[in-house]
Design an enzyme around this catalytic site. Sequence first.
Site, PDB file in Angstrom:
ATOM      1  N   LYS A   1       4.457   8.753   9.117  1.00 28.32           N
ATOM      2  CA  LYS A   1       4.287   8.416  10.339  1.00 28.32           C
ATOM      3  C   LYS A   1       5.323   8.684  11.440  1.00 28.32           C
ATOM      4  O   LYS A   1       5.143   9.969  12.080  1.00 28.32           O
ATOM      5  CB  LYS A   1       4.223   6.961   9.991  1.00 28.32           C
ATOM      6  CG  LYS A   1       2.882   6.651   9.241  1.00 28.32           C
ATOM      7  CD  LYS A   1       2.654   5.224   9.317  1.00 28.32           C
ATOM      8  CE  LYS A   1       1.263   5.032   8.421  1.00 28.32           C
ATOM      9  NZ  LYS A   1       1.241   4.292   7.076  1.00 28.32           N
TER      10      LYS A   1
ATOM     11  N   ASP B   1       9.185   3.025  -0.357  1.00 31.95           N
ATOM     12  CA  ASP B   1       8.135   3.624   0.628  1.00 31.95           C
ATOM     13  C   ASP B   1       8.402   3.219   1.935  1.00 31.95           C
ATOM     14  O   ASP B   1       8.154   1.931   2.506  1.00 31.95           O
ATOM     15  CB  ASP B   1       7.040   3.244  -0.065  1.00 31.95           C
ATOM     16  CG  ASP B   1       5.676   3.862   0.570  1.00 31.95           C
ATOM     17  OD1 ASP B   1       6.045   4.468   1.745  1.00 31.95           O
ATOM     18  OD2 ASP B   1       4.656   3.643   0.402  1.00 31.95           O
TER      19      ASP B   1
ATOM     20  N   TYR C   1       1.006  -1.100  -0.154  1.00 30.70           N
ATOM     21  CA  TYR C   1       0.037   0.094  -0.076  1.00 30.70           C
ATOM     22  C   TYR C   1       0.732   1.334   0.051  1.00 30.70           C
ATOM     23  O   TYR C   1       1.864   1.327   0.895  1.00 30.70           O
ATOM     24  CB  TYR C   1      -0.792   0.026   1.264  1.00 30.70           C
ATOM     25  CG  TYR C   1      -1.638   1.239   1.392  1.00 30.70           C
ATOM     26  CD1 TYR C   1      -2.736   1.469   0.539  1.00 30.70           C
ATOM     27  CD2 TYR C   1      -1.598   2.035   2.503  1.00 30.70           C
ATOM     28  CE1 TYR C   1      -3.883   2.788   0.785  1.00 30.70           C
ATOM     29  CE2 TYR C   1      -2.288   3.345   2.687  1.00 30.70           C
ATOM     30  CZ  TYR C   1      -3.230   3.301   1.522  1.00 30.70           C
ATOM     31  OH  TYR C   1      -3.992   4.608   1.790  1.00 30.70           O
TER      32      TYR C   1
HETATM   33  C1  PLP Z   1       0.519   4.704   5.909  1.00 33.14           C
HETATM   34  C2  PLP Z   1       1.255   4.608   4.379  1.00 33.14           C
HETATM   35  C3  PLP Z   1       1.328   5.551   3.604  1.00 33.14           C
HETATM   36  C4  PLP Z   1       0.211   6.255   3.473  1.00 33.14           C
HETATM   37  O1  PLP Z   1       0.380   7.174   4.571  1.00 33.14           O
HETATM   38  P1  PLP Z   1      -0.885   8.557   4.748  1.00 33.14           P
HETATM   39  O2  PLP Z   1      -0.120   9.456   5.903  1.00 33.14           O
HETATM   40  O3  PLP Z   1      -1.768   7.713   5.468  1.00 33.14           O
HETATM   41  O4  PLP Z   1      -1.342   9.067   3.682  1.00 33.14           O
HETATM   42  C5  PLP Z   1       1.902   5.057   2.389  1.00 33.14           C
HETATM   43  N1  PLP Z   1       2.762   4.122   2.366  1.00 33.14           N
HETATM   44  C6  PLP Z   1       3.141   3.183   3.252  1.00 33.14           C
HETATM   45  C7  PLP Z   1       3.737   2.136   3.316  1.00 33.14           C
HETATM   46  C8  PLP Z   1       2.152   3.405   4.629  1.00 33.14           C
HETATM   47  O5  PLP Z   1       2.149   2.414   5.453  1.00 33.14           O
END
Ligand code: PLP
Length: 433
Positions: free
Chosen positions: A266, A238, A144
Amino acid sequence: MNFDRSKRLFEEGQKNLVGAVNSPVRAYKSVGGTPLFIKKAKGSKIIDVDNNQYIDLVLSYGPMILGHRPKKIEKSIVKALKNGYTFGATSTGEIELAKIICDAFPNMDKVRFVNSGTEAVLSALRLARAFTNKNKIIKFSGCYHGHTDALLVAAGSGLATLSLPGSSGVPKEAVQNTLIAEYNNIEKVKNHINKHDDIAAVILEPITGNMGVIVPSPEFISELRRITKEKGILIIADEVMTGFRSKFGGAQELIDLEADITCLGKVIGGGFPVGAYGARNEIMEMVAPLGDMYQAGTLSGNPIAMASGIATLKELKKQNPFDTFNKVARKIETILKEAAKVNNVALQVNRFGSMINPFFTKNVVVDFKTAQTSDTEKFKTFFWSMVRNGVFLPPSQFEAWFLSTALSNKDLKIIEKAIYAAMQAINQRHNSK
Ligand SMILES: *Cc1c(COP(=O)(O)O)cnc(C)c1O
């Protein structure tokens, strides 16, 4: 344990909020029942509106790595608040946080702050395309990367638990440059690369969290790097979830992945909305105002969020909890496996650093397909039993549990007891059939 007030708020919230939530996973569709509405949190604990207290293993899906409201962090945030909330001009915190982050990543000279992980990823895609002058992106099913159009295909937990193939409202044209491969499977990647000469980048979670925790094999990573380098294809790591979670810096280093562009979010905001993307100078100099790849943000680099991020990362560096995280995760793994064995429950446990999760399956989980062999009905039983025994978990089989430095031995005892009770509940409900 009663959830009366949560129930009432869940109904009340339906009127003017969509499904009474602002992010779908919070609606508990995959585990059923009423989502918990939270009143407050402190340290390792979170308290719902009915005054039930839980050990928090959600940690807002990762950011609260030091637990909730550590004194030092709170002090820094309050101090920043008193100087103003946003200026529309660069403030010193942005420079300070950028330095901390760039120093922690070997391949990062410059970073650009945005307001979410989604925004970091969509900007990184644009940058990879600008830099390579190519269009296609390879992504792995089950990973994701936020809710940006181009990557909302085969996208892990939120969609997996809702069983949606993608999303409505995403035009065909938006995903026609997205190629899907299987995690831990280099052959699919090679097929794509042999077939298309227009590939700008491969994007991946270096350790996955959004289809549950999956660690890539060293051969997969080294081959991926070798063939992409050969063809001038960038790797976008990511690390929105994994950044600063398993070491001070990126998980990419621990798996020997030399990424070209890194996305963060995060943890680097310590609970405030922050995302970031960074790379070596040659790439970042494409971004406006240095280059002609446009990307902007009214609240980007917000001073309160920067203060929270700086304080969090400084404290994290000082505490250096990463060995402890490994030990605690190993301990939880042992408890899970023991409790499963005693209760005759088929279980796999995957973990990496401070991320861990059980899969209710007998199959080794290495990709999205094997993750999906998990028995989500068993997870449902497990989830609610854990809640009733005082442990707050992500309401999805395909979502990692997170550890914080606030977790005490006493908390671990509560978690252990809850796990045994939950496995027993599964044995009683599912094994007799
Ligand atoms: C949480 C997450 C996102 C999206 O981040 P948001 O702050 O929710 O937009 C993208 N990539 C990864 C791997 C994530 O865990």
